[in-house]
Motif scaffolding. Structure first.
Motif, short mmCIF file in Angstrom:
data_model
loop_
_atom_site.label_atom_id
_atom_site.label_comp_id
_atom_site.label_asym_id
_atom_site.label_seq_id
_atom_site.Cartn_x
_atom_site.Cartn_y
_atom_site.Cartn_z
N ASP A 62 21.20 59.83 19.72
CA ASP A 62 20.48 58.75 19.06
C ASP A 62 19.62 58.02 20.08
O ASP A 62 19.87 58.10 21.29
N ARG A 63 18.65 57.27 19.59
CA ARG A 63 17.81 56.42 20.43
C ARG A 63 17.83 55.02 19.85
O ARG A 63 18.33 54.80 18.74
N LEU A 64 17.32 54.06 20.58
CA LEU A 64 17.28 52.69 20.05
C LEU A 64 16.52 52.67 18.73
O LEU A 64 16.96 52.04 17.75
N LEU A 75 9.17 54.98 11.56
CA LEU A 75 9.98 54.57 12.71
C LEU A 75 11.01 53.56 12.24
O LEU A 75 10.66 52.52 11.67
N VAL A 76 12.29 53.86 12.49
CA VAL A 76 13.37 53.00 11.99
C VAL A 76 14.33 52.68 13.13
O VAL A 76 14.26 53.26 14.22
N GLY A 77 15.23 51.76 12.86
CA GLY A 77 16.26 51.46 13.83
C GLY A 77 17.24 52.61 13.96
O GLY A 77 17.64 53.22 12.97
N GLY A 78 17.61 52.92 15.20
CA GLY A 78 18.64 53.91 15.47
C GLY A 78 19.89 53.18 15.91
O GLY A 78 20.57 52.54 15.12
N LEU A 79 20.16 53.22 17.22
CA LEU A 79 21.28 52.45 17.75
C LEU A 79 21.00 50.96 17.70
O LEU A 79 21.92 50.15 17.75
N ALA A 80 19.72 50.59 17.61
CA ALA A 80 19.36 49.18 17.45
C ALA A 80 19.26 48.84 15.96
O ALA A 80 18.56 49.52 15.22
N SER A 82 18.14 45.90 14.97
CA SER A 82 16.96 45.05 14.83
C SER A 82 16.33 44.86 16.19
O SER A 82 16.93 45.16 17.23
N TRP A 83 15.08 44.36 16.19
CA TRP A 83 14.41 44.08 17.45
C TRP A 83 13.32 43.02 17.23
O TRP A 83 12.82 42.84 16.11
N GLU A 84 13.00 42.33 18.28
CA GLU A 84 11.94 41.31 18.26
C GLU A 84 10.96 41.62 19.38
O GLU A 84 11.36 41.91 20.51
N THR A 85 9.67 41.55 19.05
CA THR A 85 8.64 41.85 20.05
C THR A 85 7.98 40.57 20.52
O THR A 85 7.83 39.59 19.76
N PHE A 94 16.22 44.16 21.77
CA PHE A 94 16.95 44.94 20.77
C PHE A 94 18.37 44.41 20.62
O PHE A 94 19.01 44.03 21.61
N THR A 95 18.85 44.42 19.39
CA THR A 95 20.25 44.10 19.11
C THR A 95 20.95 45.38 18.67
O THR A 95 20.52 46.03 17.69
N LEU A 96 22.00 45.77 19.37
CA LEU A 96 22.70 47.01 19.05
C LEU A 96 23.54 46.87 17.79
O LEU A 96 24.06 45.79 17.47
N ARG A 97 23.71 47.97 17.09
CA ARG A 97 24.62 48.01 15.95
C ARG A 97 26.06 47.85 16.43
O ARG A 97 26.42 48.31 17.51
N ASP A 98 26.86 47.22 15.61
CA ASP A 98 28.29 47.11 15.93
C ASP A 98 29.01 48.38 15.48
O ASP A 98 28.66 49.00 14.47
#
Length: 529
Positions: A62-64, A75-80, A82-85, A94-98
């Motif tokens: 997996d990727r972020l 393009l979607v979230g993987g291990l992330a 959500s993210w803020e630019t 990036f915020t990782l999935r729990d």
């Protein structure tokens, strides 16, 4: 996998392929694929740069952020999750999935992300340039990627659109590896490179539980995958180099999918019991003129040439199943692709354009072409149609290596080639087809603009770089659409086709996903009814 399935799989692996007529149909929870896989050099994400290796990355790691099976254009979230630019400060947080774990059972942590990116940059293998273009070096990587709990802040040094950075982070070298497992297998400071070229350490939908070079790949389903367990318990990819053998195995029921059959073999498959999938690929095919040849440095000649190619006739005959008409530098199947095809075969119009511009004809032009089908056949068709307007191509077949070397040295006159992106962002091709800031012989750059000595207008250079930095994804895609239209009309090359791939499969196979590149081949949704 139950004991019956294990026994059948063992038989599939043990019996020689040419004795396959004695085998039963493949089991319902195992997908068996016949494919030429001898291109694999490496399977470590920090080193893998081959087509089949890319497919392994897509299914095991997996990727972020990533393009996934449900929609390979999104393009979607993987291990992330959500993210803020922050374009002004050139950061993405990036915020990782729990609750996501690697195949080893180790939790996916921010430390694994930092380690994964750092080892790619430090090892500096073939695909490292995809990440290092963000300004990352072994010396600064610790400052460019930082973590706080389950959040990761990515910094980049160039004036890039956040969307460009996200596409870089969706590329294969950005796959996240299990730091603890990899470092347990480090040898002589290699950051686990030797071990990862025989094993995997991912969190993806499948584990790679067997890899025998030029023989087989065997994937096992990850029952705990955060997107849900795959329907197939196992994927077996058998190395079958001969297309005729692939066809035989498919028709006998010994494999479910045959990946490398010829168009003729595809056409000969029985109607009953089989399906044919046709998938656009990321390669665009074109002819270009070298403007270092004075007779070819004439925009009227370029314009007329666009009407001397029988796009539809070639696509429907010689190229059937291998290419489709496409006339823009960014391939269909990716966001921002222009699918308008404004040019058609019209020799009368071409002749009128040349007459109106007082182009001195006839002219003789050497056309370099790969010395194998379908390129030689296409070249002969184009030779005939261009001759109608007084442009006489002398076809010069050559090896791939020989022609590419000649092209890089700007020693050709005209050339027929194809081009594919290094990663799934339109800048990858825009820089190749719409940018050339220094046309001098000493300023070598790996673009078709420089290699054809086209001094791109400064305003087009500026627009190409502006699209690279545009923060709004929708605005950015529109900028690339405009660039593609202008290149269509004004460049000394004419994009004709986009590669396609036909794959034969049993008609009980559903959900196989084959996107426009090898990074977008997925088995997670496959079912057999």
């Amino acid at each position: 996998m139950n004991q019956f399935t294990r026994n059948v799989v063992a038989a599939l692996l043990a019996v020689p392929l040419l004795a396959s007529s004695a085998l039963a149909d493949t089991p319902p929870n195992v997908l068996v694929v016949a494919q030429n896989i001898d291109d694999i050099v490496a399977i470590d994400p920090a080193q893998a740069y081959e087509f089949t290796s890319s497919e392994i990355m897509a299914n095991v790691y997996d990727r972020l952020v990533q393009y996934e099976a449900e929609d390979t254009t999104l393009l979607v979230g993987g291990l992330a999750e959500s993210w803020e630019t922050d374009p002004e400060n050139k950061t993405i947080t990036f915020t990782l999935r729990d609750g996501v774990s690697f195949h080893s059972g180790n939790p996916v942590r921010a430390e694994d992300v930092i380690f994964s990116f750092s080892r790619v940059v430090t090892l500096a293998k073939n695909p490292a340039f995809i990440l290092t273009q963000l300004g990352w070096t072994p010396e600064n990587i610790g400052e460019m990627i930082t973590a706080d709990g389950n959040t990761i802040t990515i910094r980049y040094a160039g004036d890039y659109s956040p969307n460009f950075v996200l596409n870089v982070l969706a590329a294969r070298p950005a796959s996240i590896v299990d730091r603890e497992l990899v470092m347990e297998n480090e040898t002589d400071g290699d950051l686990g490179n030797a071990w990862l070229n025989q094993n995997t350490a991912g969190s993806g939908a499948f584990t790679l539980d067997a890899y025998r070079p030029s023989e087989l790949l065997r994937f096992a389903a990850n029952a705990d995958y955060y997107r849900g367990a795959p329907a197939m318990d196992s994927i077996i990819v058998r190395h079958v180099a001969e297309a005729a053998t692939q066809q035989l195995l498919l028709q006998q029921g010994d494999v479910d999918i045959a990946r490398n059959m010829t168009p003729e073999q595809i056409a000969s498959l029985p109607d009953e019991g089989f399906e044919v999938g046709t998938y656009k690929q990321a390669t665009v095919h074109f002819i270009s003129y070298n403007l270092k040849v004075p007779e070819l440095n004439n925009p009227a000649l370029w314009e007329a040439s666009r009407y001397l190619i029988d796009y539809d006739g070639l696509a429907d005959t010689l190229l059937l199943g291998q290419m489709e008409k496409h006339q823009a530098f960014w391939p269909a199947g990716f966001p921002g692709a222009l699918e308008e095809t404004p040019f058609s075969y019209d020799p009368e119009r071409a002749i009128q354009i040349l007459e109106d511009a007082d182009v001195e004809l006839p002219i003789t032009v050497e056309l370099d072409v790969f010395n194998f089908a379908p390129f030689t056949d296409v070249a002969q068709s184009i030779q005939a149609s261009f001759a109608e307007a007084g442009i006489n191509f002398e076809i010069t077949p050559g090896t791939t290596a020989g022609i590419i070397t000649k092209y890089r040295a700007r020693e050709h006159e005209a050339i027929m080639l194809y081009w594919g992106p290094d990663f799934n962002d339109p800048h990858s091709n825009a820089k190749a087809f719409a940018y050339n800031a220094d046309n001098s012989d000493e300023a070598y750059i790996s673009t078709t603009t420089w290699r054809n000595a086209w001094e791109v207008p400064e305003e087009m250079n500026e627009r190409t770089m502006a699209a690279l930095t545009e923060a709004d994804p929708e605005v950015r895609n529109e900028m690339y659409l405009d660039l593609q239209r202008d290149v269509q009309q004004t460049a000394p090359f004419f994009i004709m086709f986009q590669g396609t791939l036909q794959i034969g499969m049993a008609d009980n196979v559903e959900g196989y996903v084959h996107g426009a590149s090898s990074d977008l081949v997925f088995y997670r949704l496959v079912e057999k009814d």
